[in-house]
Write a protein that holds these residues in place. Structure first.
Motif, PDB file in Angstrom:
ATOM      1  N   VAL A 166      -4.160 -13.575   1.580  1.00 37.76           N
ATOM      2  CA  VAL A 166      -4.435 -12.422   0.730  1.00 37.76           C
ATOM      3  C   VAL A 166      -3.118 -11.853   0.221  1.00 37.76           C
ATOM      4  O   VAL A 166      -2.095 -11.908   0.904  1.00 37.76           O
ATOM      5  CB  VAL A 166      -5.230 -11.346   1.511  1.00 37.76           C
ATOM      6  N   PHE A 167      -3.135 -11.344  -0.998  1.00 32.68           N
ATOM      7  CA  PHE A 167      -1.992 -10.637  -1.572  1.00 32.68           C
ATOM      8  C   PHE A 167      -2.415  -9.189  -1.747  1.00 32.68           C
ATOM      9  O   PHE A 167      -3.333  -8.891  -2.513  1.00 32.68           O
ATOM     10  CB  PHE A 167      -1.605 -11.246  -2.921  1.00 32.68           C
ATOM     11  N   LEU A 168      -1.773  -8.284  -1.014  1.00 32.27           N
ATOM     12  CA  LEU A 168      -2.153  -6.874  -1.030  1.00 32.27           C
ATOM     13  C   LEU A 168      -1.117  -6.070  -1.808  1.00 32.27           C
ATOM     14  O   LEU A 168       0.055  -6.032  -1.439  1.00 32.27           O
ATOM     15  CB  LEU A 168      -2.268  -6.338   0.401  1.00 32.27           C
ATOM     16  N   ARG A 169      -1.562  -5.427  -2.867  1.00 29.51           N
ATOM     17  CA  ARG A 169      -0.643  -4.618  -3.671  1.00 29.51           C
ATOM     18  C   ARG A 169      -0.465  -3.230  -3.062  1.00 29.51           C
ATOM     19  O   ARG A 169      -1.424  -2.603  -2.626  1.00 29.51           O
ATOM     20  CB  ARG A 169      -1.168  -4.466  -5.103  1.00 29.51           C
ATOM     21  N   ASP A 170       0.771  -2.767  -3.036  1.00 23.19           N
ATOM     22  CA  ASP A 170       1.035  -1.382  -2.679  1.00 23.19           C
ATOM     23  C   ASP A 170       0.990  -0.544  -3.950  1.00 23.19           C
ATOM     24  O   ASP A 170       0.903  -1.076  -5.062  1.00 23.19           O
ATOM     25  CB  ASP A 170       2.398  -1.257  -1.989  1.00 23.19           C
ATOM     26  N   TRP A 171       1.070   0.787  -3.795  1.00 26.68           N
ATOM     27  CA  TRP A 171       0.886   1.666  -4.949  1.00 26.68           C
ATOM     28  C   TRP A 171       1.983   1.495  -5.994  1.00 26.68           C
ATOM     29  O   TRP A 171       1.780   1.754  -7.175  1.00 26.68           O
ATOM     30  CB  TRP A 171       0.806   3.128  -4.505  1.00 26.68           C
ATOM     31  N   ILE A 221      -8.982  -3.470  -2.758  1.00 24.40           N
ATOM     32  CA  ILE A 221      -8.859  -2.059  -2.411  1.00 24.40           C
ATOM     33  C   ILE A 221      -7.588  -1.543  -3.059  1.00 24.40           C
ATOM     34  O   ILE A 221      -6.473  -1.925  -2.678  1.00 24.40           O
ATOM     35  CB  ILE A 221      -8.809  -1.871  -0.881  1.00 24.40           C
ATOM     36  N   TYR A 222      -7.748  -0.694  -4.062  1.00 26.76           N
ATOM     37  CA  TYR A 222      -6.573  -0.203  -4.776  1.00 26.76           C
ATOM     38  C   TYR A 222      -6.927   1.075  -5.527  1.00 26.76           C
ATOM     39  O   TYR A 222      -7.321   1.049  -6.697  1.00 26.76           O
ATOM     40  CB  TYR A 222      -6.048  -1.259  -5.752  1.00 26.76           C
ATOM     41  N   ASP A 223      -6.817   2.193  -4.826  1.00 29.52           N
ATOM     42  CA  ASP A 223      -7.046   3.505  -5.418  1.00 29.52           C
ATOM     43  C   ASP A 223      -6.164   4.512  -4.700  1.00 29.52           C
ATOM     44  O   ASP A 223      -5.698   4.276  -3.577  1.00 29.52           O
ATOM     45  CB  ASP A 223      -8.517   3.925  -5.293  1.00 29.52           C
ATOM     46  N   TRP A 224      -5.954   5.654  -5.345  1.00 29.75           N
ATOM     47  CA  TRP A 224      -5.120   6.698  -4.744  1.00 29.75           C
ATOM     48  C   TRP A 224      -5.703   7.131  -3.400  1.00 29.75           C
ATOM     49  O   TRP A 224      -4.984   7.273  -2.417  1.00 29.75           O
ATOM     50  CB  TRP A 224      -5.026   7.878  -5.707  1.00 29.75           C
ATOM     51  N   PHE A 225      -7.019   7.333  -3.347  1.00 27.83           N
ATOM     52  CA  PHE A 225      -7.712   7.592  -2.089  1.00 27.83           C
ATOM     53  C   PHE A 225      -8.581   6.379  -1.772  1.00 27.83           C
ATOM     54  O   PHE A 225      -9.340   5.910  -2.621  1.00 27.83           O
ATOM     55  CB  PHE A 225      -8.584   8.845  -2.175  1.00 27.83           C
ATOM     56  N   VAL A 226      -8.481   5.882  -0.545  1.00 28.26           N
ATOM     57  CA  VAL A 226      -9.216   4.672  -0.155  1.00 28.26           C
ATOM     58  C   VAL A 226     -10.600   5.080   0.339  1.00 28.26           C
ATOM     59  O   VAL A 226     -10.803   5.376   1.523  1.00 28.26           O
ATOM     60  CB  VAL A 226      -8.443   3.881   0.916  1.00 28.26           C
ATOM     61  N   PRO A 273      -1.245  -2.000   2.941  1.00 28.72           N
ATOM     62  CA  PRO A 273      -0.279  -0.981   2.520  1.00 28.72           C
ATOM     63  C   PRO A 273      -0.884   0.303   1.964  1.00 28.72           C
ATOM     64  O   PRO A 273      -0.143   1.259   1.702  1.00 28.72           O
ATOM     65  CB  PRO A 273       0.543  -1.704   1.444  1.00 28.72           C
ATOM     66  N   LEU A 274      -2.205   0.359   1.800  1.00 28.60           N
ATOM     67  CA  LEU A 274      -2.821   1.577   1.270  1.00 28.60           C
ATOM     68  C   LEU A 274      -3.746   2.267   2.264  1.00 28.60           C
ATOM     69  O   LEU A 274      -4.334   3.301   1.935  1.00 28.60           O
ATOM     70  CB  LEU A 274      -3.611   1.257  -0.010  1.00 28.60           C
ATOM     71  N   ILE A 275      -3.882   1.729   3.481  1.00 26.37           N
ATOM     72  CA  ILE A 275      -4.836   2.285   4.436  1.00 26.37           C
ATOM     73  C   ILE A 275      -4.103   2.813   5.666  1.00 26.37           C
ATOM     74  O   ILE A 275      -3.277   2.121   6.258  1.00 26.37           O
ATOM     75  CB  ILE A 275      -5.883   1.228   4.859  1.00 26.37           C
ATOM     76  N   ASN A 276      -4.427   4.052   6.050  1.00 22.74           N
ATOM     77  CA  ASN A 276      -3.828   4.699   7.224  1.00 22.74           C
ATOM     78  C   ASN A 276      -2.308   4.762   7.140  1.00 22.74           C
ATOM     79  O   ASN A 276      -1.600   4.525   8.112  1.00 22.74           O
ATOM     80  CB  ASN A 276      -4.258   3.994   8.517  1.00 22.74           C
ATOM     81  N   GLY A 277      -1.818   5.108   5.972  1.00 25.87           N
ATOM     82  CA  GLY A 277      -0.391   5.255   5.755  1.00 25.87           C
ATOM     83  C   GLY A 277      -0.030   4.839   4.350  1.00 25.87           C
ATOM     84  O   GLY A 277       0.000   3.656   4.031  1.00 25.87           O
ATOM     85  N   SER A 278       0.218   5.819   3.482  1.00 30.53           N
ATOM     86  CA  SER A 278       0.601   5.554   2.096  1.00 30.53           C
ATOM     87  C   SER A 278       1.037   6.892   1.515  1.00 30.53           C
ATOM     88  O   SER A 278       1.194   7.872   2.246  1.00 30.53           O
ATOM     89  CB  SER A 278      -0.570   4.966   1.294  1.00 30.53           C
ATOM     90  N   GLU A 279       1.238   6.945   0.208  1.00 28.73           N
ATOM     91  CA  GLU A 279       1.596   8.228  -0.385  1.00 28.73           C
ATOM     92  C   GLU A 279       0.480   9.234  -0.119  1.00 28.73           C
ATOM     93  O   GLU A 279      -0.694   8.922  -0.299  1.00 28.73           O
ATOM     94  CB  GLU A 279       1.838   8.082  -1.887  1.00 28.73           C
TER      95      GLU A 279
END
Length: 645
Positions: free
Chosen positions: A363-368, A467-472, A539-545
């Motif tokens: 899987v390739f997971l994009r960060d914000w 999964i790629y949104d400001w709020f997950v 990178p976007l779940i349980n720790g991000s901007e």
């Protein structure tokens, strides 16, 4: 006076007051009579240019990974590639944007629980300073009066926690300020001549960062920065609405303008209205406006905005997301891989029979702050191309099953919504993904789309494959009694029309496992020469901007899988793909070989393959402390790094 200053003076002297105001926000208006084109300041380039519309750009490892190269010269090459791709996008946009990007992040990572840990260069100010110099010199080139791209180091300063960042202040004494926090920023301006800068949201000793005296005193005064400075996105609004430092936008703008902010990253109408009111109330003078606009236009002139024949306009457009930059991304990715442990298992032989598993294997997971790369080489994809088919096997690492109520009713996705099925033998199956701290996501096996809480209906519906949104809102939180909460901690249950969504009182929902991933992996591990388990975080779940981490542990399901593999086959390679240091005492003690890499690189699979099979040497070095137990750390808002036993 240089030709740049002469041109800027010529323009500024002809601007009306209203025209100056129209250049105060990041949406800078066209002034046709003077040849000033409409231009939009901003954009992201943390590890490659980010085109939010989906345009393809080269994606390097996250900045934490870049820091693990300890190689300023290599980062200069990456910066050059970023500058070239930004210049190409500038032309493709009709010269309306892309040349004033907000990077690099020079925040000091004194605490790895910070939600944006992957965005910066570690905990050491000297290393951070040297690496940022390399990247900025690449982005901006070697000619001070003609640059391909303007770098904007951020977030100045004392920014290392997400909780309360918009309305609280961090206490930083003079020694910590001078020897730690400012020390990291200094080389970006004194050595690399960064042409822009972004201030932070947080306050320092009671004063919001966009109004700190250090902007004029240190950045412009001591470091002689002559570019333009922006506040963080929406900081003008937050100064009044959240921080409550001032009662009106005009007061907030006036103070920030006098303290050194030249361009406001906020709504254009709000900024310009505030500027007019500040002038009317004599909170600022036209000279204050002129000084700010001069700084912005100076950088735009150096970017060639007012030149018909500019040195950097002749750029090869095939470089954008092309093969040359892909090769560089692979090289950078190789150099940031850290060999944490090797008790003789590496390098592998192509004759070895290999089992690959783990949630990060394919899987390739994009960060914000990551873009859309031209391709995504996963570890599975790279190993499949290297190992003979009869010597390689892969098994997924997520359990599969279905939902059932305590009454025995099963759940089905019908017309995109999760609801109670009318027939016991008609139900939907899902992969359950452990995201740490009793948080999970559910992906329907048929469509490969995730369940997400729909904001309007407050029911769970199938959303995207990514999964790629400001709020997950795909996140489910399990409580001790097998009940569930939504991403924002509202009870999950059955609605009056038999759908699953946010309700007043939780109803127990059982996840019944039909396919056990660990059992499958263990069965294949018995006949393998080597087992490779790829674990880590999303990178976007349980720790991000906006969200700091509660801890640094490995998700329970991932650790359980590694332990089960080791029990039947001790030849285990653990590859951690992560955004931060992890607590991993059991893995460190038992597993013979451990590698660490960050997310973000389009070439990650190839780089890992090269390291595993000795086509390259894992020369990366950590840039942060890996703590055995982060509960022993002080509060994340403790900014005094001099304290200690």
């Amino acid at each position: 006076m240089s030709s740049i200053e002469e041109k800027v003076t010529e323009l500024v002297d002809q601007l009306t007051t209203e025209e100056k105001i129209s250049l105060m926000s990041t949406s800078q208006s066209e002034i046709k009579r003077l040849g000033i084109q409409e231009y939009h300041v901003g954009g992201e380039a943390a590890h490659g240019v980010v085109d939010r519309s989906g345009g393809k750009t080269t994606s390097f490892p996250q900045p934490l990974g870049l820091s693990q190269t300890w190689n300023p010269d290599l980062l200069k090459e990456a910066g050059t590639a970023i500058g070239e791709e930004a210049r190409i996008l500038y032309h493709q946009s009709g010269k309306s944007s892309w040349l004033t990007l907000w990077a690099p992040t020079i925040d000091m990572e004194r605490d790895p629980r910070w939600g944006r840990n992957e965005e910066a260069y570690g905990e050491d100010p000297y290393l951070t300073g040297q690496l940022s110099v390399g990247l900025i010199k690449g982005m901006q080139g070697e000619k001070e009066e003609a640059i391909p791209l303007a770098a904007a180091p951020k977030h100045f300063f004392g920014n290392n926690n997400e909780i309360g960042r918009e309305n609280t202040s961090n206490s930083i004494d003079p020694r910590n300020r001078e020897e730690y926090y400012l020390k990291a920023f200094e080389p970006a301006f004194t050595k690399a001549k960064a042409q822009s800068m972004m201030t932070a949201y947080n306050g320092i000793n009671g004063v919001p960062a966009m109004q700190t005296e250090e902007i004029e005193k240190t950045v412009r005064g001591k470091w002689e920065m002559d570019g333009f400075i922006v506040c963080d996105g929406g900081a003008l609004s937050l100064n009044v609405d959240s921080y409550h430092y001032y009662d009106t936008y005009e007061e907030a703008l006036a103070d920030a303008l006098k303290k050194g902010i030249d361009c406001f990253v906020d709504d254009k109408t709000l900024v310009e209205t505030a500027a007019r009111k500040a002038l009317e109330k004599a909170l600022i003078s036209e000279d204050d406006l002129t000084r700010a606009i001069r700084n912005s236009l100076r950088v735009r002139a150096r970017l060639g905005h007012f030149s018909s024949d500019f040195i950097y306009d002749d750029v090869d457009h095939t470089l954008l997301a092309g093969d040359k930059h892909a090769a560089l991304a692979e090289k950078v990715t190789e150099e940031q891989i850290v060999l944490l442990k090797n008790d003789g298992l590496l390098p592998l032989s192509t004759d070895d029979k290999v089992l690959l598993t783990g949630p990060l294997a394919d899987v390739f997971l994009r960060d914000w702050y990551g873009g859309y790369p031209p391709h995504e080489i996963t570890i599975k994809k790279a190993l499949e191309s290297t190992i003979q088919a009869d010597r390689f096997s892969f098994t997924p690492s997520h359990d599969k099953g279905y939902f059932e109520t305590v009454e025995g009713d099963k759940l089905i996705v019908d017309q995109n919504e999760l609801k109670i099925s009318e027939h016991l033998d008609d139900y939907s199956t899902f992969e359950i993904e452990d995201c740490l701290f009793e948080s999970y996501t559910f992906k329907e096996t048929d469509s490969e789309r995730y369940l997400q809480l729909n904001e309007e209906s407050q029911t769970f519906q199938l959303n995207k494959k990514e999964i790629y949104d400001w709020f997950v809102k795909e996140k489910w939180i399990r409580t001790d009694d097998d009940k569930w909460l939504t991403w924002n901690e509202k009870p999950v249950g059955i609605t009056s029309d038999k759908k699953v969504g946010s309700v007043l009182t939780s109803d127990p929902l059982l996840f019944v496992k039909e396919w056990d991933a660990i059992d499958q992996a263990v069965d294949k591990a018995k006949s393998a020469d080597v087992c490779i388990a790829v674990i880590g975080n999303h990178p976007l779940i349980n720790g991000s901007e906006t969200e700091d981490r509660a801890g640094m542990t490995i998700p329970a399901q991932q650790l359980k899988m590694v332990q089960a593999l080791y029990e039947v086959n001790p030849n285990v390679v653990v590859i951690i793909v992560g955004s931060y240091p992890f607590e991993m005492e059991w893995i460190k003690e038992h597993i013979p070989t451990i590698l660490f890499t960050t997310h973000g690189s389009q070439e990650l699979g190839n780089a890992i393959k090269n390291v595993l099979y000795h086509q390259s040497v894992p020369s990366g070095k950590l840039s942060q402390t890996w703590y055995q137990d982060v509960t022993k750390l002080p509060a994340i808002t403790e900014y005094d790094v001099m304290k200690g036993k």
